[in-house]
Design a protein around this motif. Structure first.
Motif, PDB file in Angstrom:
ATOM      1  N   VAL A 185      10.413  -8.961   0.564  1.00 38.77           N
ATOM      2  CA  VAL A 185       9.282  -7.995   0.318  1.00 38.77           C
ATOM      3  C   VAL A 185      10.025  -7.989  -1.165  1.00 38.77           C
ATOM      4  O   VAL A 185      11.207  -7.870  -1.554  1.00 38.77           O
ATOM      5  CB  VAL A 185      10.023  -6.745   0.802  1.00 38.77           C
ATOM      6  CG1 VAL A 185       8.887  -5.518   0.184  1.00 38.77           C
ATOM      7  CG2 VAL A 185       9.315  -7.037   2.075  1.00 38.77           C
ATOM      8  N   VAL A 186       9.170  -8.294  -2.668  1.00 43.20           N
ATOM      9  CA  VAL A 186       9.807  -8.236  -3.969  1.00 43.20           C
ATOM     10  C   VAL A 186       9.992  -6.621  -4.707  1.00 43.20           C
ATOM     11  O   VAL A 186      10.711  -6.380  -5.116  1.00 43.20           O
ATOM     12  CB  VAL A 186       9.360  -9.578  -4.816  1.00 43.20           C
ATOM     13  CG1 VAL A 186       9.407 -10.355  -4.133  1.00 43.20           C
ATOM     14  CG2 VAL A 186       7.881  -9.040  -5.451  1.00 43.20           C
ATOM     15  N   ASP A 187       9.324  -5.325  -3.676  1.00 49.50           N
ATOM     16  CA  ASP A 187       9.295  -4.189  -4.369  1.00 49.50           C
ATOM     17  C   ASP A 187       8.912  -3.465  -3.187  1.00 49.50           C
ATOM     18  O   ASP A 187       8.131  -3.705  -2.265  1.00 49.50           O
ATOM     19  CB  ASP A 187       7.784  -4.659  -5.714  1.00 49.50           C
ATOM     20  CG  ASP A 187       7.993  -3.323  -5.819  1.00 49.50           C
ATOM     21  OD1 ASP A 187       8.322  -3.101  -7.425  1.00 49.50           O
ATOM     22  OD2 ASP A 187       7.667  -2.414  -5.750  1.00 49.50           O
ATOM     23  N   GLN A 188       9.555  -2.094  -3.438  1.00 49.71           N
ATOM     24  CA  GLN A 188       9.841  -1.582  -1.886  1.00 49.71           C
ATOM     25  C   GLN A 188       8.132  -0.970  -2.371  1.00 49.71           C
ATOM     26  O   GLN A 188       8.114   0.037  -0.798  1.00 49.71           O
ATOM     27  CB  GLN A 188      11.045  -0.647  -2.729  1.00 49.71           C
ATOM     28  CG  GLN A 188      12.814  -0.856  -2.161  1.00 49.71           C
ATOM     29  CD  GLN A 188      12.351  -1.896  -0.860  1.00 49.71           C
ATOM     30  OE1 GLN A 188      11.810  -1.490  -0.197  1.00 49.71           O
ATOM     31  NE2 GLN A 188      12.964  -2.680  -0.865  1.00 49.71           N
ATOM     32  N   SER A 189       7.639  -0.571  -3.127  1.00 51.38           N
ATOM     33  CA  SER A 189       6.111  -0.310  -2.754  1.00 51.38           C
ATOM     34  C   SER A 189       5.194  -1.181  -2.061  1.00 51.38           C
ATOM     35  O   SER A 189       4.769  -0.680  -2.060  1.00 51.38           O
ATOM     36  CB  SER A 189       5.579   0.315  -4.814  1.00 51.38           C
ATOM     37  OG  SER A 189       5.114  -1.336  -4.946  1.00 51.38           O
ATOM     38  N   LEU A 190       5.866  -2.165  -1.681  1.00 53.46           N
ATOM     39  CA  LEU A 190       5.290  -3.314  -1.161  1.00 53.46           C
ATOM     40  C   LEU A 190       5.121  -3.161   0.268  1.00 53.46           C
ATOM     41  O   LEU A 190       6.000  -3.096   0.573  1.00 53.46           O
ATOM     42  CB  LEU A 190       5.122  -4.664  -1.672  1.00 53.46           C
ATOM     43  CG  LEU A 190       5.065  -5.177  -2.948  1.00 53.46           C
ATOM     44  CD1 LEU A 190       5.669  -6.906  -2.713  1.00 53.46           C
ATOM     45  CD2 LEU A 190       3.186  -5.052  -2.862  1.00 53.46           C
ATOM     46  N   PRO A 191       3.770  -2.887   1.025  1.00 51.47           N
ATOM     47  CA  PRO A 191       3.946  -2.614   2.463  1.00 51.47           C
ATOM     48  C   PRO A 191       3.934  -3.880   3.111  1.00 51.47           C
ATOM     49  O   PRO A 191       3.092  -4.440   3.283  1.00 51.47           O
ATOM     50  CB  PRO A 191       2.407  -1.760   3.719  1.00 51.47           C
ATOM     51  CG  PRO A 191       1.370  -2.804   1.805  1.00 51.47           C
ATOM     52  CD  PRO A 191       1.984  -2.606   0.560  1.00 51.47           C
ATOM     53  N   TYR A 192       5.320  -3.784   4.076  1.00 52.33           N
ATOM     54  CA  TYR A 192       5.082  -5.612   5.672  1.00 52.33           C
ATOM     55  C   TYR A 192       4.588  -5.207   6.376  1.00 52.33           C
ATOM     56  O   TYR A 192       4.968  -4.181   6.978  1.00 52.33           O
ATOM     57  CB  TYR A 192       6.640  -5.528   4.588  1.00 52.33           C
ATOM     58  CG  TYR A 192       6.679  -6.323   5.365  1.00 52.33           C
ATOM     59  CD1 TYR A 192       6.370  -7.977   4.622  1.00 52.33           C
ATOM     60  CD2 TYR A 192       8.159  -6.796   6.886  1.00 52.33           C
ATOM     61  CE1 TYR A 192       7.291  -9.373   4.705  1.00 52.33           C
ATOM     62  CE2 TYR A 192       8.178  -8.160   6.607  1.00 52.33           C
ATOM     63  CZ  TYR A 192       8.162  -9.256   5.936  1.00 52.33           C
ATOM     64  OH  TYR A 192       8.762 -10.259   6.588  1.00 52.33           O
ATOM     65  N   ASN A 193       3.833  -6.150   7.063  1.00 50.43           N
ATOM     66  CA  ASN A 193       3.662  -6.545   8.616  1.00 50.43           C
ATOM     67  C   ASN A 193       4.421  -7.191   8.761  1.00 50.43           C
ATOM     68  O   ASN A 193       4.874  -8.414   8.682  1.00 50.43           O
ATOM     69  CB  ASN A 193       2.172  -6.475   8.703  1.00 50.43           C
ATOM     70  CG  ASN A 193       1.840  -6.869   9.928  1.00 50.43           C
ATOM     71  OD1 ASN A 193       2.396  -7.410  10.788  1.00 50.43           O
ATOM     72  ND2 ASN A 193       0.638  -6.977   9.949  1.00 50.43           N
TER      73      ASN A 193
ATOM     74  N   VAL B 160      -4.013  -5.351  -1.375  1.00 49.47           N
ATOM     75  CA  VAL B 160      -2.566  -4.987  -0.612  1.00 49.47           C
ATOM     76  C   VAL B 160      -2.843  -3.200  -0.014  1.00 49.47           C
ATOM     77  O   VAL B 160      -3.339  -2.420  -1.251  1.00 49.47           O
ATOM     78  CB  VAL B 160      -1.865  -4.349  -1.337  1.00 49.47           C
ATOM     79  CG1 VAL B 160       0.119  -4.481  -1.386  1.00 49.47           C
ATOM     80  CG2 VAL B 160      -1.546  -6.759  -1.810  1.00 49.47           C
ATOM     81  N   HIS B 161      -2.566  -2.572   0.743  1.00 54.90           N
ATOM     82  CA  HIS B 161      -2.414  -1.228   1.490  1.00 54.90           C
ATOM     83  C   HIS B 161      -1.563  -0.086   0.795  1.00 54.90           C
ATOM     84  O   HIS B 161      -0.612  -0.181   0.300  1.00 54.90           O
ATOM     85  CB  HIS B 161      -2.521  -0.789   2.459  1.00 54.90           C
ATOM     86  CG  HIS B 161      -2.914  -1.509   3.681  1.00 54.90           C
ATOM     87  ND1 HIS B 161      -2.749  -1.838   5.087  1.00 54.90           N
ATOM     88  CD2 HIS B 161      -4.606  -2.612   3.510  1.00 54.90           C
ATOM     89  CE1 HIS B 161      -3.692  -2.843   5.432  1.00 54.90           C
ATOM     90  NE2 HIS B 161      -4.626  -2.775   5.043  1.00 54.90           N
ATOM     91  N   GLY B 162      -2.350   0.765   0.364  1.00 52.29           N
ATOM     92  CA  GLY B 162      -1.826   1.758  -0.712  1.00 52.29           C
ATOM     93  C   GLY B 162      -1.743   1.524  -2.028  1.00 52.29           C
ATOM     94  O   GLY B 162      -0.804   1.989  -3.581  1.00 52.29           O
ATOM     95  N   HIS B 163      -2.509   0.031  -2.440  1.00 48.31           N
ATOM     96  CA  HIS B 163      -2.373   0.408  -4.211  1.00 48.31           C
ATOM     97  C   HIS B 163      -3.784  -0.019  -4.421  1.00 48.31           C
ATOM     98  O   HIS B 163      -5.003  -0.407  -3.635  1.00 48.31           O
ATOM     99  CB  HIS B 163      -1.416  -1.744  -4.232  1.00 48.31           C
ATOM    100  CG  HIS B 163      -0.227  -1.167  -4.136  1.00 48.31           C
ATOM    101  ND1 HIS B 163       0.851  -1.088  -5.959  1.00 48.31           N
ATOM    102  CD2 HIS B 163       1.066  -1.646  -3.479  1.00 48.31           C
ATOM    103  CE1 HIS B 163       1.817  -1.099  -4.928  1.00 48.31           C
ATOM    104  NE2 HIS B 163       1.602  -1.226  -4.664  1.00 48.31           N
TER     105      HIS B 163
END
Ligand code: FAD
Ligand code: NAP
Length: 474
Positions: free
Chosen positions: A347-355, A368-371
């Motif tokens: 995960v390169v950025d905390q705003s990215l949602p990870y499955n 990408v969810h949330g963007h």
């Protein structure tokens, strides 16, 4: 159909006539996903793509994953090179998202950002001894070592032993086994010379390939298994050798399996029963496929396996294996353990949602969810499974989502121009970052081919980052 296409093109032309600027898309990662997504996006004549790549060289796992003796697979590079040479595409190498530029910068600079940075982490066994064992390496690092990934070039690998264990039943495990077996003409491929030399001096005689489930659940494919068996005819053994008899699995009972799975099982059933040879009797290298064996503990020079079993024929065909009733264990003494149980994304950025389960970004059809203007494709979108052709499909799904969002104007700021690389270049200049353009890569490429020719091989890769950057500057 023809009419529909013409109408679509006309609509696009009208839209671009109305817009005095191009739509700027940043693609992060120059593996198959980066290039396939770009190729599809270019179908909209309004779109320009800037590809950012962490390394000074392009092509991701095509250069750094695909085995050196599978040269044909690397031909996709020709189509990627044509894409990179397109007027509407720029390549910016030696630029890493997170350490050199932030996701927020790209979101500001571009109309859309497509993350295609793959799966750069190992999955772990999470068993005792895994972290401490000095002779355990990951397949990702081993592959990187023989393929010349700069950060893997100094990997310490013990080839001065008679037995190696590869944990995992995927195609990467088979790649590792085949390379350790030293297939003919390996020295003429693009394998790094240091790896080839060490592998040719290897003392390994037996390689265990360990699966926690049965042969019917193996992830490797028939073509790759057949290749291994053909190369090493008569030196492949299944364990337990009566694995099919015990569950009464016959060719006839395999009818319910899918065609590819049936073909693979038929191939495995055809391996004749053999006794385990004593190490001194082995000519070349012996492969032992050990199934129903779950890694339990790793001690430095041995691995302890917990035996598992299926409770029924149905289970044998498609279920999980459980620890066997007697809870028995087996210890294999080995000087090298390669963990080949898959990759996951960083995960390169905390705003990215990870499955977590998938080891990929949470997304729907690449969104990408949330963007609102961040997309993903390839292994970062699907998880680290599938061949290059699968990455092409995932990339086309994502590109289609972007093209639809452009057409339906759901992409934010689509009516405003964006600064694109103009803004990013200022950030990179402020950090005195040397950016590698595609022509710079072509210089590295030329030198590598020349070095290879001198050694009678297709290519000798540069493995030193500073040498790569220096060559690019010249
Ligand atoms: P990648 O190919 O991993 O590309 C990701 C790119 O992003 C890389 O260039 C990386 O350097 C870059 N990157 C990473 N982090 C950043 C960052 N922070 N900023 C900027 N850039 C970044 N498939 C086949 O069809 N045939 C084969 O023979 C075959 N062999 C394989 C062998 C191995 C060992 C492995 C692991 C896979 C193999 N595959 C094969 C599968 C194939 O490689 C993948 O399907 C494909 O490469 C996935 O493409 P990708 O673009 O998603 O990821
Ligand atoms: P993979 O195909 O997903 O295989 C991973 C293996 O690791 C599976 O056998 C899995 O078993 C096992 N495993 C996972 N967790 C485990 C654990 N905790 N303990 C023991 N075993 C565990 O992954 P891969 O081999 O890394 O390959 C990635 C992708 O690249 C695949 O799609 C592959 O086909 C592709 N590839 C293709 C080629 C080619 O075409 N020649 C070459 C290399 C790679 P379970 O099933 O029990 O989970």
């Amino acid at each position: 159909m023809m009419l529909l296409l013409t109408r679509k093109l006309l609509t696009l032309k009208m839209a671009s006539a109305a817009r005095a600027f191009s739509l700027k898309v940043a693609v992060v990662g120059s593996g198959p996903a980066g290039f396939y997504t770009t190729q599809k996006l270019l179908r909209n004549p309004e779109i320009k793509v800037d590809i950012y790549e962490k390394l000074p060289v392009p092509f991701g796992l095509v250069r750094y994953g695909v085995a050196p003796d599978h040269a044909d697979v690397k031909n996709v590079i020709n189509s990627f090179t044509a894409t990179a040479n397109n007027d509407r595409v720029n390549f910016y190498g030696n630029v890493a998202l997170s350490s050199d530029i932030r996701l927020e910068d790209l979101i500001q600079a571009y109309h859309a950002v497509v993350l295609c940075y793959g799966s750069a982490q190992d999955r772990l066994l999470n068993i005792p001894g895994e972290q401490e064992a000095e002779n355990l390496i990951s397949a990702r690092n081993f592959v990187g070592w023989y393929n010349g990934v700069p950060e893997d070039k100094d990997l310490k690998i013990n080839l001065d032993c008679d037995t190696a264990c590869i944990i995992g039943n995927g195609n990467v495990a088979l790649d590792c086994a085949r390379i350790l077996f030293k297939p003919a003409n390996l020295e003429k491929t693009d394998i790094t010379s240091y790896a080839q030399e060490q592998i040719f001096r290897s003392k390994i005689k037996r390689i265990y390939i360990i699966g926690r489930r049965g042969p019917v659940q193996a992830s490797f494919t028939t073509k790759e298994m057949r290749e291994l068996m053909t190369l090493n005819e008569g030196n492949v053994r299944l364990e337990p050798h009566d694995i099919f008899d015990r569950q009464n699995v016959t060719i006839a009972s395999l009818r319910k399996l899918s065609r590819p799975r049936r073909r693979l099982t038929e191939l495995l059933i055809s391996i004749p029963a053999k006794k385990l040879k004593s190490l001194s009797d082995i000519k070349g290298v012996e492969f032992v496929f050990k199934f129903l064996s779950k890694p339990y503990r790793i001690l430095n020079d041995r691995i302890e396996l917990q035996k598992t079993e299926f409770t029924s024929l149905e289970g044998f065909l498609d279920e999980l294996a459980h620890p066997d009733d007697q809870d028995s264990y087996e210890v294999i003494k080995c000087g090298l353990i390669i963990r080949s149980i898959g990759y996951k994304a960083v995960v390169v950025d905390q705003s990215l949602p990870y499955n977590r389960k998938l080891g990929a970004l949470s997304n729907t059809e690449g969104r990408v969810h949330g963007h609102r203007n961040v997309y993903c494709s390839g292994w970062l979108a699907t998880g680290a499974s599938g061949v290059i052709a699968g990455t092409l499909s995932s990339s086309h799904v994502t590109a289609k989502s972007i093209l639809t969002d452009v057409e339906e104007k759901t992409l934010p700021n689509i009516t405003r121009d964006k600064p694109g690389y103009q803004m990013i270049s200022q950030i990179l200049e402020s950090k005195s970052k040397q950016v590698i353009h595609f022509n710079d890569w072509l210089r590295i490429d030329e030198l590598e081919k020349k070095l290879g020719t001198n050694l009678g091989k297709t290519r000798e890769k540069l493995v030193d980052l500073s040498k790569m950057l220096e060559t690019a500057r010249e």
